[in-house]
Design an enzyme around this catalytic site. Structure first.
Site, short mmCIF file in Angstrom:
data_model
loop_
_atom_site.label_atom_id
_atom_site.label_comp_id
_atom_site.label_asym_id
_atom_site.label_seq_id
_atom_site.Cartn_x
_atom_site.Cartn_y
_atom_site.Cartn_z
CG LEU A 1 18.11 -39.40 24.50
CD1 LEU A 1 18.53 -39.94 23.18
CD2 LEU A 1 18.02 -37.66 24.03
N GLY B 1 12.38 -39.53 28.08
CA GLY B 1 11.35 -38.20 28.66
C GLY B 1 11.50 -37.06 28.17
CG HIS B 2 14.65 -33.65 27.41
ND1 HIS B 2 15.32 -33.02 26.53
CD2 HIS B 2 14.22 -32.45 28.27
CE1 HIS B 2 15.69 -31.87 26.53
NE2 HIS B 2 15.05 -31.43 27.68
CG PHE B 3 11.12 -32.99 24.53
CD1 PHE B 3 10.48 -32.64 25.70
CD2 PHE B 3 12.34 -32.24 24.08
CE1 PHE B 3 10.92 -31.28 26.39
CE2 PHE B 3 12.73 -31.01 24.47
CZ PHE B 3 12.37 -30.70 25.86
CB VAL C 1 16.20 -32.69 22.49
CG1 VAL C 1 17.09 -31.53 22.77
CG2 VAL C 1 15.46 -32.57 21.09
#
Length: 149
Positions: free
Chosen positions: A52, A54-56, A61
């Site tokens: 999580l 790095g996403h985003f 998400v």
């Protein structure tokens, strides 16, 4: 007499069936199990999940590919819990007709169901869904092949 599981399987029992380990074990609990037929599992998406950050950033998400992996691991429990498949691994052979219907985010409890449609020798296919509450988050058909470890 039914092989249907009446009580939940926790992490240790799941690890006795699946070869996956942290950080790539994507299911927390098995709620129902009919070996070779059907399985229902749960994944709680915690705010500290490794993916999580790095996403985003600012809008965490759960990645779709990891949701599909969670569905596959759920199906693998149904396959690998069968006596003839104990100690084997289940590998992807195909991913078809996957549709994402809802974002899965921290705090969501993702309930995953996989119903095996056909198994012939080491190859099989299952229909899988993931829901958050009553909302469909994802659905698809997964094809797998079992192999020796």
């Amino acid at each position: 007499m039914s092989d249907r599981l009446k009580t939940a399987l926790g992490r240790a029992e799941i690890e006795a069936i699946l070869p996956h380990r942290e950080p790539f074990l994507m299911i927390d609990e098995v709620l129902e199990l009919e070996p070779g037929e059907r399985v229902r599992a749960r994944k709680t998406v915690r705010p500290d999940e490794w993916y999580l950050a790095g996403h985003f950033p600012g809008r965490p998400v759960m990645p779709g590919v990891l949701i599909v992996e969670a569905m596959a691991q759920t199906g693998a429990v149904a396959v690998l819990s069968q006596e003839e498949n104990r100690g084997r691994i289940a590998l992807f052979a195909g991913i078809d007709d996957v549709r994402f219907k809802r974002i899965v985010e921290p705090g969501d409890e993702l309930t995953l169901v996989c119903e095996l449609e056909a198994v012939r020798g080491p190859v099989g296919r299952g229909r899988a869904t993931g829901r958050v509450g009553d909302e469909l988050a994802v659905r698809g058909t997964l094809t797998f092949a079992t192999a020796a470890t």
